[in-house]
Design a protein around this motif. Structure first.
Motif, mmCIF file in Angstrom:
data_model
loop_
_atom_site.group_PDB
_atom_site.id
_atom_site.type_symbol
_atom_site.label_atom_id
_atom_site.label_comp_id
_atom_site.label_asym_id
_atom_site.label_seq_id
_atom_site.Cartn_x
_atom_site.Cartn_y
_atom_site.Cartn_z
ATOM 1 N N GLU A 141 -3.523 -8.681 -1.229
ATOM 2 C CA GLU A 141 -3.181 -7.483 -0.449
ATOM 3 C C GLU A 141 -3.583 -7.642 1.011
ATOM 4 O OE1 GLU A 141 -5.031 -4.191 -2.370
ATOM 5 O OE2 GLU A 141 -3.571 -4.134 -4.025
ATOM 6 N N ALA A 145 -1.121 -7.666 4.380
ATOM 7 C CA ALA A 145 -1.289 -6.795 5.544
ATOM 8 C C ALA A 145 -1.360 -7.614 6.830
ATOM 9 C CB ALA A 145 -2.535 -5.933 5.378
ATOM 10 N N GLN A 272 2.606 -5.116 -1.424
ATOM 11 C CA GLN A 272 1.957 -3.816 -1.260
ATOM 12 C C GLN A 272 1.084 -3.791 -0.011
ATOM 13 O OE1 GLN A 272 -0.128 -3.209 -4.954
ATOM 14 N NE2 GLN A 272 1.760 -2.965 -6.148
ATOM 15 N N GLY A 273 0.331 -4.864 0.198
ATOM 16 C CA GLY A 273 -0.487 -4.950 1.398
ATOM 17 C C GLY A 273 0.352 -4.983 2.656
ATOM 18 N N GLU A 275 3.281 -3.630 3.167
ATOM 19 C CA GLU A 275 3.887 -2.330 3.461
ATOM 20 C C GLU A 275 2.891 -1.313 4.002
ATOM 21 O OE1 GLU A 275 7.671 -0.884 1.803
ATOM 22 O OE2 GLU A 275 6.772 -1.543 -0.100
ATOM 23 N N THR A 276 1.604 -1.569 3.902
ATOM 24 C CA THR A 276 0.638 -0.674 4.535
ATOM 25 C C THR A 276 0.695 -0.803 6.057
ATOM 26 O OG1 THR A 276 -1.187 -2.297 4.481
ATOM 27 C CG2 THR A 276 -0.917 -0.847 2.557
ATOM 28 N N PRO A 279 6.381 -0.876 6.553
ATOM 29 C CA PRO A 279 7.176 -0.567 5.359
ATOM 30 C C PRO A 279 8.542 -1.237 5.403
ATOM 31 C CG PRO A 279 6.162 1.416 6.258
ATOM 32 C CD PRO A 279 5.967 0.335 7.280
#
Length: 337
Positions: A141, A145, A272-273, A275-276, A279
């Motif tokens: 994650e 990011a 998921q990371g 999209e923080t 997106p």
């Protein structure tokens, strides 16, 4: 007494063409000591010979990685694309292994070789171990990011100029080598030629969709990111840097985990990371399968092109049957076969 057979002179021997020579470590150590402000003595050790040759350079106080690029269809000075971008990332405080400046302020130098001029650059040493050796959902994650942050830096670095599409279809240069690679596989010969043409057109066509482009790593996978004992993350091996779809860059990492045989959960955590920070658009998600297939096709074509220099051992993780099945089972529903 039997007469001795005449031994042909050295000058009578035909001169061989060289696809990939290996530079002698002590010679490179002397070149590094002469060009870079490193406290000596300076020693060099060949780490591995592959797509490019990488050496460990040890000074009195610090260690570095030295890359000697393999001669390819790309121009020798194209390495400036990677090194200039990495220099910008360093200025932004981004954790990537960047090029070290020579005493003259340059980011790389060139040496002649039997196959022609080759580019050489010294890099900061990336601490820690490959993510492949430190598989962890939380790290995946965090890496995702950071990857999104890198993409945002790339957009700023580009300065609002339109992104060219040449790199999207550059794989076509390697397709002839791929067709030679599968000369004894008639189904692959037929199918890969069709996929190549249709895929190139599809990648151009989706420019009209909401699928953003940017400066991309273009070969980001679990071995190209290090995680240190203290949790520090460092990105490395940017030698494929160029303009591409951002989602393609993301799916390269996701697909790489499948290639290594790792759990899909690491790719999911990576996304998921990501999209923080940035997106995904709806269109990016819709083209996810296209980008996964594109990665596989680009990879096998690139490995075929490089096989003359580094051998067919590049297929040590997955064989042609596995790659062909992966590509074709996704090409058909995408209308590419």
């Amino acid at each position: 007494m039997t007469a001795l057979a005449a031994v042909p002179s050295q000058s009578a021997l035909p001169m061989a063409k060289i696809s990939h020579s290996v530079m002698e470590p002590d010679f490179l150590a002397a070149e590094v000591a002469r060009r870079y402000p490193i406290a000596g003595p300076v020693n060099a050790f060949l780490l591995y010979r592959g797509m490019n040759d990488v050496y460990l350079v040890q000074g009195a106080e610090e260690r570095y990685a030295l890359r000697v690029w393999r001669k390819t269809y790309r121009g020798v000075d194209e390495v400036a694309t990677e090194l200039n971008f990495l220099d910008y990332l360093r200025q932004q405080g981004f954790p990537a292994s960047a090029g070290v400046h020579t005493r003259d302020g340059e980011l790389y130098f060139k040496l002649d070789s039997p196959e022609g001029p080759r580019a050489i650059a010294l890099y900061d040493w990336a601490p820690g171990k490959k993510f492949t050796e430190r598989l962890d959902i939380g790290n995946a994650e965090r890496i995702g990011a950071l990857f999104a942050q890198m993409h945002l830096h790339g957009i700023a670095y580009n300065g609002g100029r339109p992104f060219p599409t040449d790199n999207l279809v550059r794989f076509k240069v390697t397709v002839p080598a791929l067709l030679n690679f599968v000369y004894d596989r008639p189904d692959d010969l037929r199918d890969y030629a069709i996929i190549s043409e249709r895929l190139a057109q599809r990648l151009i066509d989706i420019r009209s969709d909401d699928v953003p482009m940017g400066i991309c790593h273009c070969d980001f996978h679990s071995s190209n990111v290090h995680v240190a004992d203290d949790g520090r993350i460092t990105f490395l091996d940017f030698d494929g840097t160029g303009e591409d779809y951002l989602m393609q860059d993301v799916k390269n990492f996701v697909w790489g985990n499948l290639f290594y045989g790792f759990s899909e959960s690491y790719g999911e955590a990576f996304e998921q990371g990501y999209e923080t920070v940035r997106p995904f658009t709806k269109a990016e998600k819709e083209h996810g399968e296209l980008f996964l297939m594109t990665k596989a096709f680009r990879l096998v074509a690139g490995m075929a092109e490089s096989s003359a220099a580094v051998g067919r051992g590049t297929l040590r993780f997955r064989n042609l049957d596995w790659l062909g099945d992966y590509i074709k089972t996704r090409a058909r529903p995408l209308g590419l076969l």
